[in-house]
Design a protein around this motif. Structure first.
Motif, PDB file in Angstrom:
ATOM      1  N   ARG A 170     102.952  24.393  22.290  1.00 24.06           N
ATOM      2  CA  ARG A 170     104.452  24.429  22.850  1.00 24.06           C
ATOM      3  C   ARG A 170     105.381  24.663  21.261  1.00 24.06           C
ATOM      4  N   ARG A 171     105.307  24.636  20.448  1.00 23.28           N
ATOM      5  CA  ARG A 171     106.629  24.292  19.542  1.00 23.28           C
ATOM      6  C   ARG A 171     106.600  26.118  18.683  1.00 23.28           C
ATOM      7  N   GLN A 172     105.437  27.221  18.550  1.00 20.85           N
ATOM      8  CA  GLN A 172     105.532  28.046  18.166  1.00 20.85           C
ATOM      9  C   GLN A 172     105.536  29.205  19.068  1.00 20.85           C
ATOM     10  N   PHE A 173     105.298  28.893  20.933  1.00 18.63           N
ATOM     11  CA  PHE A 173     105.944  29.699  21.667  1.00 18.63           C
ATOM     12  C   PHE A 173     107.371  29.388  21.614  1.00 18.63           C
ATOM     13  N   THR A 174     107.569  28.622  22.116  1.00 17.07           N
ATOM     14  CA  THR A 174     109.539  28.513  22.484  1.00 17.07           C
ATOM     15  C   THR A 174     109.904  29.008  20.962  1.00 17.07           C
ATOM     16  N   ILE A 175     109.216  28.670  19.934  1.00 16.98           N
ATOM     17  CA  ILE A 175     110.421  29.988  18.939  1.00 16.98           C
ATOM     18  C   ILE A 175     110.085  30.732  19.175  1.00 16.98           C
ATOM     19  N   PHE A 176     109.047  31.967  19.579  1.00 16.30           N
ATOM     20  CA  PHE A 176     109.167  33.058  19.637  1.00 16.30           C
ATOM     21  C   PHE A 176     109.787  33.856  20.704  1.00 16.30           C
ATOM     22  N   PHE A 177     109.374  32.935  21.276  1.00 21.38           N
ATOM     23  CA  PHE A 177     109.800  33.505  22.707  1.00 21.38           C
ATOM     24  C   PHE A 177     111.426  33.087  23.710  1.00 21.38           C
ATOM     25  N   LYS A 178     111.423  31.825  22.270  1.00 26.92           N
ATOM     26  CA  LYS A 178     112.804  31.618  22.914  1.00 26.92           C
ATOM     27  C   LYS A 178     112.964  30.687  24.213  1.00 26.92           C
ATOM     28  N   LEU A 179     111.304  30.229  25.322  1.00 27.02           N
ATOM     29  CA  LEU A 179     111.835  30.089  26.176  1.00 27.02           C
ATOM     30  C   LEU A 179     110.313  28.824  26.277  1.00 27.02           C
ATOM     31  N   PRO A 180     110.290  27.343  26.930  1.00 25.31           N
ATOM     32  CA  PRO A 180     109.128  26.523  26.871  1.00 25.31           C
ATOM     33  C   PRO A 180     107.681  26.960  27.950  1.00 25.31           C
ATOM     34  N   ILE A 181     106.460  26.954  27.434  1.00 23.49           N
ATOM     35  CA  ILE A 181     105.644  27.615  27.965  1.00 23.49           C
ATOM     36  C   ILE A 181     105.558  27.621  29.102  1.00 23.49           C
ATOM     37  N   SER A 182     105.489  26.528  29.852  1.00 18.14           N
ATOM     38  CA  SER A 182     105.940  26.548  31.523  1.00 18.14           C
ATOM     39  C   SER A 182     106.377  26.938  31.727  1.00 18.14           C
ATOM     40  N   GLU A 183     108.148  27.188  31.393  1.00 20.46           N
ATOM     41  CA  GLU A 183     109.494  27.966  32.050  1.00 20.46           C
ATOM     42  C   GLU A 183     109.359  29.144  31.852  1.00 20.46           C
ATOM     43  N   PHE A 184     108.190  29.720  30.924  1.00 13.09           N
ATOM     44  CA  PHE A 184     108.041  31.248  31.437  1.00 13.09           C
ATOM     45  C   PHE A 184     106.816  31.727  32.739  1.00 13.09           C
TER      46      PHE A 184
END
Length: 145
Positions: free
Chosen positions: A48-62
């Motif tokens: 969750r944390r790294q995905f949000t950092i890398f893609f600037k979007l929470p994984i569920s939102e992506f």
């Protein structure tokens, strides 16, 4: 200090790209943080944390935005009947798909499908925001653990 993608190692960035690719090619599946974390050897909190950092979007939102973008493109191209687009992008319930699509784009999927491009039809909010053509929304099914 705010974290950014440069704080992630090359290996972490590659794994996150793998998660993104998996999501984009498996939209029909139930995509949970738990399953993704297990498949790509992350803890749930780290993913969750790294995905949000890398893609600037929470994984569920992506996941939600990817589903909506794919549905929009399929409907606009008239590649598939509207009746099957929802299941193609991971919705088991047709009305849940219709409601999410309408809320997200401001137009029901059937109206978009039936729109004549020569009419004075005003385009809904076309996906363009995220680097994959995605916009924000919170009502994503199956992306939560």
């Amino acid at each position: 200090m705010e974290a950014n993608h440069k704080t992630l190692s090359r290996e972490e960035r590659n794994k996150l790209e793998g998660v993104k690719d998996h999501i984009c090619t498996n939209l029909k599946e139930r995509l949970t943080v738990e399953k993704l974390a297990e498949k790509f050897m992350f803890s749930k909190s780290t993913l969750r944390r790294q995905f949000t950092i890398f893609f600037k979007l929470p994984i569920s939102e992506f996941v939600f935005q990817t589903r909506m973008t794919k549905a929009y493109l399929l409907i606009k191209a008239k590649d598939k009947p509207v009746s099957v687009v929802g299941s193609y992008v991971g919705y088991k319930d047709r009305s849940a798909f219709t409601n999410a699509f309408t809320k997200h784009f401001g137009i029901p999927p059937i109206e978009l499908f039936n729109a004549n491009p020569c009419d004075d039809f005003i385009e809904p909010n076309e996906p363009e925001n995220h680097k994959n053509g995605l916009e924000n929304h919170k009502n994503e099914p199956n992306a939560h653990d």
